[in-house]
Design a protein around this motif. Structure first.
Motif, PDB file in Angstrom:
ATOM      1  N   ASN A  78      31.834  56.973  43.397  1.00 33.14           N
ATOM      2  CA  ASN A  78      30.982  56.447  44.467  1.00 33.14           C
ATOM      3  C   ASN A  78      31.662  55.217  45.056  1.00 33.14           C
ATOM      4  O   ASN A  78      31.750  54.173  44.415  1.00 33.14           O
ATOM      5  CB  ASN A  78      29.601  56.101  43.911  1.00 33.14           C
ATOM      6  N   ILE A  79      32.136  55.319  46.298  1.00 32.54           N
ATOM      7  CA  ILE A  79      32.904  54.239  46.909  1.00 32.54           C
ATOM      8  C   ILE A  79      32.069  52.977  47.075  1.00 32.54           C
ATOM      9  O   ILE A  79      32.544  51.872  46.820  1.00 32.54           O
ATOM     10  CB  ILE A  79      33.505  54.695  48.261  1.00 32.54           C
ATOM     11  N   THR A  80      30.814  53.120  47.487  1.00 26.13           N
ATOM     12  CA  THR A  80      29.993  51.922  47.698  1.00 26.13           C
ATOM     13  C   THR A  80      29.665  51.232  46.379  1.00 26.13           C
ATOM     14  O   THR A  80      29.641  50.005  46.307  1.00 26.13           O
ATOM     15  CB  THR A  80      28.703  52.282  48.455  1.00 26.13           C
ATOM     16  N   ALA A  81      29.416  52.019  45.319  1.00 27.37           N
ATOM     17  CA  ALA A  81      29.147  51.412  44.010  1.00 27.37           C
ATOM     18  C   ALA A  81      30.375  50.669  43.499  1.00 27.37           C
ATOM     19  O   ALA A  81      30.262  49.596  42.892  1.00 27.37           O
ATOM     20  CB  ALA A  81      28.713  52.489  43.014  1.00 27.37           C
ATOM     21  N   THR A  91      30.365  43.363  54.231  1.00 31.33           N
ATOM     22  CA  THR A  91      30.501  43.830  55.615  1.00 31.33           C
ATOM     23  C   THR A  91      31.161  45.198  55.673  1.00 31.33           C
ATOM     24  O   THR A  91      30.758  46.062  56.455  1.00 31.33           O
ATOM     25  CB  THR A  91      31.310  42.825  56.442  1.00 31.33           C
ATOM     26  N   PHE A  92      32.164  45.425  54.854  1.00 26.94           N
ATOM     27  CA  PHE A  92      32.847  46.715  54.852  1.00 26.94           C
ATOM     28  C   PHE A  92      31.909  47.817  54.368  1.00 26.94           C
ATOM     29  O   PHE A  92      31.910  48.924  54.917  1.00 26.94           O
ATOM     30  CB  PHE A  92      34.090  46.645  53.974  1.00 26.94           C
ATOM     31  N   ILE A  93      31.089  47.536  53.350  1.00 28.56           N
ATOM     32  CA  ILE A  93      30.104  48.516  52.878  1.00 28.56           C
ATOM     33  C   ILE A  93      29.126  48.840  53.995  1.00 28.56           C
ATOM     34  O   ILE A  93      28.781  50.010  54.222  1.00 28.56           O
ATOM     35  CB  ILE A  93      29.360  47.984  51.639  1.00 28.56           C
ATOM     36  N   ARG A  94      28.674  47.812  54.712  1.00 31.14           N
ATOM     37  CA  ARG A  94      27.741  48.037  55.813  1.00 31.14           C
ATOM     38  C   ARG A  94      28.377  48.898  56.906  1.00 31.14           C
ATOM     39  O   ARG A  94      27.727  49.774  57.482  1.00 31.14           O
ATOM     40  CB  ARG A  94      27.298  46.696  56.391  1.00 31.14           C
ATOM     41  N   LEU A  95      29.665  48.674  57.175  1.00 34.24           N
ATOM     42  CA  LEU A  95      30.364  49.480  58.178  1.00 34.24           C
ATOM     43  C   LEU A  95      30.482  50.933  57.724  1.00 34.24           C
ATOM     44  O   LEU A  95      30.278  51.858  58.520  1.00 34.24           O
ATOM     45  CB  LEU A  95      31.748  48.886  58.435  1.00 34.24           C
ATOM     46  N   LEU A  96      30.793  51.151  56.447  1.00 36.97           N
ATOM     47  CA  LEU A  96      30.898  52.517  55.932  1.00 36.97           C
ATOM     48  C   LEU A  96      29.568  53.251  56.039  1.00 36.97           C
ATOM     49  O   LEU A  96      29.525  54.430  56.414  1.00 36.97           O
ATOM     50  CB  LEU A  96      31.374  52.501  54.481  1.00 36.97           C
ATOM     51  N   LYS A  97      28.488  52.573  55.713  1.00 35.37           N
ATOM     52  CA  LYS A  97      27.179  53.217  55.732  1.00 35.37           C
ATOM     53  C   LYS A  97      26.696  53.470  57.151  1.00 35.37           C
ATOM     54  O   LYS A  97      26.148  54.537  57.449  1.00 35.37           O
ATOM     55  CB  LYS A  97      26.163  52.370  54.967  1.00 35.37           C
ATOM     56  N   ASP A 102      30.904  56.639  54.369  1.00 35.56           N
ATOM     57  CA  ASP A 102      30.731  56.799  52.923  1.00 35.56           C
ATOM     58  C   ASP A 102      30.414  58.245  52.572  1.00 35.56           C
ATOM     59  O   ASP A 102      30.894  58.770  51.558  1.00 35.56           O
ATOM     60  CB  ASP A 102      29.639  55.855  52.407  1.00 35.56           C
ATOM     61  N   THR A 103      29.629  58.919  53.427  1.00 33.93           N
ATOM     62  CA  THR A 103      29.346  60.340  53.216  1.00 33.93           C
ATOM     63  C   THR A 103      30.596  61.183  53.405  1.00 33.93           C
ATOM     64  O   THR A 103      30.844  62.138  52.657  1.00 33.93           O
ATOM     65  CB  THR A 103      28.247  60.805  54.182  1.00 33.93           C
ATOM     66  N   LEU A 104      31.411  60.835  54.402  1.00 31.78           N
ATOM     67  CA  LEU A 104      32.666  61.544  54.630  1.00 31.78           C
ATOM     68  C   LEU A 104      33.569  61.445  53.403  1.00 31.78           C
ATOM     69  O   LEU A 104      34.183  62.427  52.981  1.00 31.78           O
ATOM     70  CB  LEU A 104      33.368  60.975  55.859  1.00 31.78           C
ATOM     71  N   LEU A 145      37.168  52.728  63.561  1.00 32.60           N
ATOM     72  CA  LEU A 145      37.661  51.577  62.802  1.00 32.60           C
ATOM     73  C   LEU A 145      37.508  51.812  61.299  1.00 32.60           C
ATOM     74  O   LEU A 145      38.415  51.523  60.517  1.00 32.60           O
ATOM     75  CB  LEU A 145      36.901  50.318  63.224  1.00 32.60           C
ATOM     76  N   ALA A 146      36.351  52.346  60.896  1.00 31.75           N
ATOM     77  CA  ALA A 146      36.134  52.628  59.469  1.00 31.75           C
ATOM     78  C   ALA A 146      37.105  53.694  58.972  1.00 31.75           C
ATOM     79  O   ALA A 146      37.713  53.560  57.902  1.00 31.75           O
ATOM     80  CB  ALA A 146      34.688  53.065  59.242  1.00 31.75           C
TER      81      ALA A 146
END
Length: 282
Positions: A78-81, A91-97, A102-104, A145-146
């Motif tokens: 799990n990338i976010t975890a 900020t990067f987690i927020r951009l991924l979500k 993050d799903t990709l 960007l992500a």
């Protein structure tokens, strides 16, 4: 005779004089009580019946304690975890979500054997952007960007020695980056940003996550697109020929047209009759 008896008594006293203390000690009541010959025998305890001996069996060696390996999770990493545990990637987690990147990542780790490499920009990196830069990007630019921080295969530090630049990212083959390896240091160039990998956050056979302290901005974000070619001008149409007839050229002025009409009609008298006819004016 009397003198002889006295001499014998004197001699007897002389012979016995070294032993009086010894005799007194030997025949004292205390020593007589402790003499082995006269000491009373100690009472003998009754015999206790002895149980028959039980044959001793050899002890079974205890099995060694084997540490139990943690049960693997049911899904891919799990990338976010991972980023939340590492810290300073809010900020990067927020951009991924927000861009569903993050799903990709999760779907690609689940469906592909190539894995994925992530260059995670720290909060310090986003803090170095100009004020309001991230919010000024459109949703499509934020998604690109992500994805520009992702490579579609898992790469260790040593693997970058053999990659061919420019490297295609998840943002598309037309938005590449260059990654070079010098010793144990990775250098990244996007055409706008030059930075290095400052640490390894996570790596296994599916996912590699590296920290960067600059946001990887693609070059096309800052390049001015070429103006579209002007439409080709259409050729002027030929004028239709003016109609010809009694009125002549159509470009005759209105006053001329009225005069022509007035001169075109006339009345003559012949034999008492009025004859209308056309009168041509010159």
């Amino acid at each position: 005779m009397l003198s002889t008896k006295k001499n014998f008594t004197k001699m007897s006293n002389h012979l016995l004089s070294p032993f009086p203390v010894l005799l007194i000690f030997l025949f004292s009541p205390t020593n007589l009580a402790q003499s082995p010959a006269q000491a009373p025998a100690a009472p003998v305890a009754p015999a206790v019946p002895v149980a028959p001996a039980v044959p001793v069996t050899s002890a079974v060696p205890a099995s060694p304690i084997v540490p139990v390996a943690p049960t693997p999770s049911s899904g891919p990493p799990n990338i976010t975890a991972i980023l939340e545990k590492a810290g300073h990637f809010i900020t990067f987690i927020r951009l991924l979500k927000s861009t569903q990147t993050d799903t990709l990542i999760r779907n690609q780790l689940k469906d592909s054997s190539n894995g994925i490499t992530v260059f995670a920009a720290s909060d310090y990196a986003f803090g170095n952007l100009s004020t309001g830069a991230l919010n000024s990007y459109s949703d499509q630019q934020k998604a690109q960007l992500a994805k520009f921080h992702l490579i579609s295969s898992v790469l260790s530090i040593s693997d970058f020695q053999t990659v061919t630049n420019p490297i295609a990212t998840e943002a598309g083959t037309n938005i590449p980056m260059n990654v070079t390896e010098t010793g144990n240091q990775l250098n990244i160039t996007t055409g706008i940003v030059n930075t290095t990998v400052t640490g390894t956050i996570y790596i296994d056979n599916q996912l590699a996550v590296y920290q960067v302290d600059r946001v990887l901005l693609p070059l096309y974000f800052f390049s001015t697109p070429a103006p579209a070619p002007a439409p080709e001008s259409s050729k002027p149409k030929k004028k239709a020929p003016a109609p010809t007839g009694l009125l002549g050229d159509a470009s005759v002025s209105l006053s001329g047209a009225v005069r022509l009409i007035q001169c075109g009609l006339g009345v003559v008298s012949s034999g008492g009759f009025l004859i209308a006819g056309l009168v041509f004016c010159v």
